[in-house]
Write an enzyme that holds these catalytic residues in place. Structure first.
Site, PDB file in Angstrom:
ATOM      1  CD1 TRP A 149      -2.694   1.579   0.444  1.00 15.52           C
ATOM      2  CD2 TRP A 149      -2.065   1.877   2.571  1.00 15.52           C
ATOM      3  NE1 TRP A 149      -3.442   2.616   0.972  1.00 15.52           N
ATOM      4  CE2 TRP A 149      -3.075   2.812   2.257  1.00 15.52           C
ATOM      5  CE3 TRP A 149      -1.510   1.865   3.852  1.00 15.52           C
ATOM      6  CZ2 TRP A 149      -3.542   3.744   3.198  1.00 15.52           C
ATOM      7  CZ3 TRP A 149      -1.976   2.774   4.778  1.00 15.52           C
ATOM      8  CH2 TRP A 149      -2.984   3.711   4.452  1.00 15.52           C
ATOM      9  CG  ASP A 230      -2.289  -2.608   7.213  1.00 17.09           C
ATOM     10  OD1 ASP A 230      -3.453  -2.591   7.678  1.00 17.09           O
ATOM     11  OD2 ASP A 230      -1.890  -1.792   6.356  1.00 17.09           O
ATOM     12  CE  LYS A 266     -10.010  -0.071   2.898  1.00 15.44           C
ATOM     13  NZ  LYS A 266      -9.535   0.535   1.706  1.00 15.44           N
TER      14      LYS A 266
HETATM   15  N1  KET Z   1      -3.835  -0.631   5.138  1.00 16.56           N
HETATM   16  C1  KET Z   1      -4.071  -1.032   3.884  1.00 16.56           C
HETATM   17  C2  KET Z   1      -3.369  -2.233   3.381  1.00 16.56           C
HETATM   18  C3  KET Z   1      -4.978  -0.321   3.091  1.00 16.56           C
HETATM   19  O1  KET Z   1      -5.195  -0.755   1.875  1.00 16.56           O
HETATM   20  C4  KET Z   1      -5.612   0.830   3.590  1.00 16.56           C
HETATM   21  C5  KET Z   1      -6.502   1.614   2.740  1.00 16.56           C
HETATM   22  C6  KET Z   1      -5.336   1.189   4.926  1.00 16.56           C
HETATM   23  C7  KET Z   1      -4.445   0.449   5.653  1.00 16.56           C
HETATM   24  C8  KET Z   1      -5.933   2.381   5.599  1.00 16.56           C
HETATM   25  O2  KET Z   1      -7.280   2.458   5.623  1.00 16.56           O
HETATM   26  P1  KET Z   1      -8.050   3.390   6.676  1.00 16.56           P
HETATM   27  O3  KET Z   1      -9.084   4.058   5.882  1.00 16.56           O
HETATM   28  O4  KET Z   1      -7.066   4.339   7.296  1.00 16.56           O
HETATM   29  O5  KET Z   1      -8.576   2.446   7.691  1.00 16.56           O
HETATM   30  N2  KET Z   1      -6.515   1.516   1.480  1.00 16.56           N
HETATM   31  C9  KET Z   1      -7.399   2.144   0.507  1.00 16.56           C
HETATM   32  C10 KET Z   1      -7.733   3.578   0.764  1.00 16.56           C
HETATM   33  C11 KET Z   1      -6.560   4.483   0.931  1.00 16.56           C
HETATM   34  O6  KET Z   1      -5.593   4.426   0.171  1.00 16.56           O
HETATM   35  O7  KET Z   1      -6.625   5.287   1.880  1.00 16.56           O
HETATM   36  C12 KET Z   1      -6.819   1.924  -0.889  1.00 16.56           C
HETATM   37  O8  KET Z   1      -5.732   1.340  -1.016  1.00 16.56           O
HETATM   38  O9  KET Z   1      -7.488   2.302  -1.881  1.00 16.56           O
END
Ligand code: KET
Length: 420
Positions: A149, A230, A266
């Protein structure tokens, strides 16, 4: 001093030139910037497959029924107030979050050797964990998979860790480079931190098998490497919350220590509520207590304490047997719709005779397909077809629907036949 005293021109007065005049325009975020570009596109056929956010068959964002129910209960309860939460957040939420990821019967939870603090979604949990490690852990190097990510290296670097990488994905097989992974972890310095995606690896959709996880665990424990999980997609990979937590539980079952950053963005569709948790599994209860006291010192000057609403929704659902059950059904339905999108896209590309082996679309796990399309092809699809994805060729399967599969198929077909 008179209020209308004339102030001579100085850099901060209206007459002076801006003290920020030298600031250069920053680039958009590689993932969230895709949505910015998408929003500006007036085309009626535009399709956003950039950010990992679930959409319905109608292409609309989804608020889970069980979340609406929980919110209704919260709103109707006039005894609820808006006082500050403690620095570590809502106690019920923390306890239930630890059980959700570690298992209801986890000995680590029963022995009180886990400290859990409510944080600002997955990102905030990673940041708090990383700041804590940078301050208190003896080895400041963290190994992250290639690719990973895009926010990971930024979060860890800014927290004060030094970021190195380990091999993960093999583009030729479109699978795990297991040998490379083992070699790189083998040559990491003893004690180094290793970032692991608990399930549904982003962006590749490639996870180790249970046997491979076991080998990773043995290697990491033998070298005293510290796992930082994560967990942003629990339940979203297989549709089962327990199955998707197996990697983490394997590392906790051996009695060793680890960190876990959880997100409810998610799996409960609580993206904008920013609700998540950081758990640190320690060897003993007294250590966990001292670790928590230091986590409070990390959090207090950062944002003082976390917001109450999202965590209350989660706690309401997790503690009620019926609501929890309803959540698992809704979660499974989201996971199943994504799996069916994989099949539909794969079938459509095959039917179309699009050159290439597209079986990775149905083999990959979780929210994303790592298509193998290159950045020129991605640009072409954006320009000619108004389809938006990240430049590494990742598409969010959750943004796709039966209605939009043909459009995406046309675009991929044109991209691979016209753009090298
Ligand atoms: N870890 C991973 C692996 C991840 O894909 C995301 C979010 C997060 C943490 C953080 O999510 P949060 O909303 O802080 O709980 N990924 C998607 C959104 C982004 O980039 O913020 C994405 O990859 O599209």
């Amino acid at each position: 001093m008179e209020s209308n005293t004339v102030v001579s021109a100085s850099p901060t007065s209206a007459a002076g030139s801006s003290v920020f005049a030298h600031i250069v325009q920053a680039p958009e975020d590689p993932i969230l910037g895709v949505t910015v570009a998408y929003n500006k596109d007036p085309s009626p056929v535009k399709l956003n497959l950039g950010v990992g956010a679930y959409r319905t068959e109608e292409g609309k964002p989804l608020v889970l029924n069980v979340v609406r129910q929980a919110e209704q209960l919260l709103v109707n309860d006039s005894s609820r107030v808006k006082e500050y939460l403690p620095i570590v957040g809502l106690a019920d939420f923390n306890k239930l979050s630890a059980k959700l990821i570690l298992g209801a019967d986890s000995p680590a939870v029963q022995d009180n050797r886990v400290t859990t603090v409510q944080c600002l979604s997955g990102t905030g949990s990673l940041r708090v964990g990383a700041e804590f490690l940078a301050r208190h852990y003896h080895e400041r190097t963290i190994y992250i998979p290639v690719p990973t990510w895009g926010n990971h290296p930024k979060v860890f670097t800014l927290a004060g860790l030094s970021v190195k990488s380990y091999r993960y994905y093999d583009p030729t097989t479109r699978g795990l480079n297991f040998q490379g992974l083992l070699e790189d972890l083998q040559s990491a310095p003893s004690g180094a931190i290793v970032l692991l995606h608990a399930c549904a690896h982003n962006p590749t959709g490639v996870d180790p098998t249970p046997q491979q996880w076991e080998q990773i665990r043995q290697l990491m424990r033998s070298k005293a490497l510290l796992p930082l999980f994560d967990s942003a997609y629990q339940g979203f990979a297989s549709g089962s919350l327990d199955a998707d937590a197996q990697s983490v539980r394997m590392f906790v079952a051996d009695g060793g220590e680890c960190l876990v950053a959880q997100s409810y963005a998610k799996n409960m569709g609580l993206y904008g509520e920013r609700v998540g948790a950081l758990s640190i599994v320690c060897r003993a209860a007294d250590v966990a207590g001292r670790v928590e006291s230091q986590l409070k010192l990390v959090i207090r000057p950062m944002y003082s304490n976390p917001p109450i609403h999202g965590a209350s929704i989660v706690a309401t659902i997790l503690k009620d047997r019926n609501m929890f059950h309803e959540w698992t059904l809704e979660l499974k339905a989201m996971a199943d719709r994504i799996i069916s999108m994989r099949q539909q896209l794969f079938d459509a590309l095959r039917a179309r005779g699009t050159p290439g082996d597209w079986s990775h679309i149905i083999k990959q796990i979780g929210m994303f397909t790592f298509t193998g399309l290159n950045s020129e092809q991605v640009t072409f699809m954006r320009k000619e077809y108004h389809i938006y994805m990240t430049s590494d060729g990742r598409i969010s399967m959750a943004g796709l629907s039966s209605r939009t599969v043909p459009h995406l198929t046309d675009a991929i077909h044109a991209a691979v036949t016209k753009v090298a």
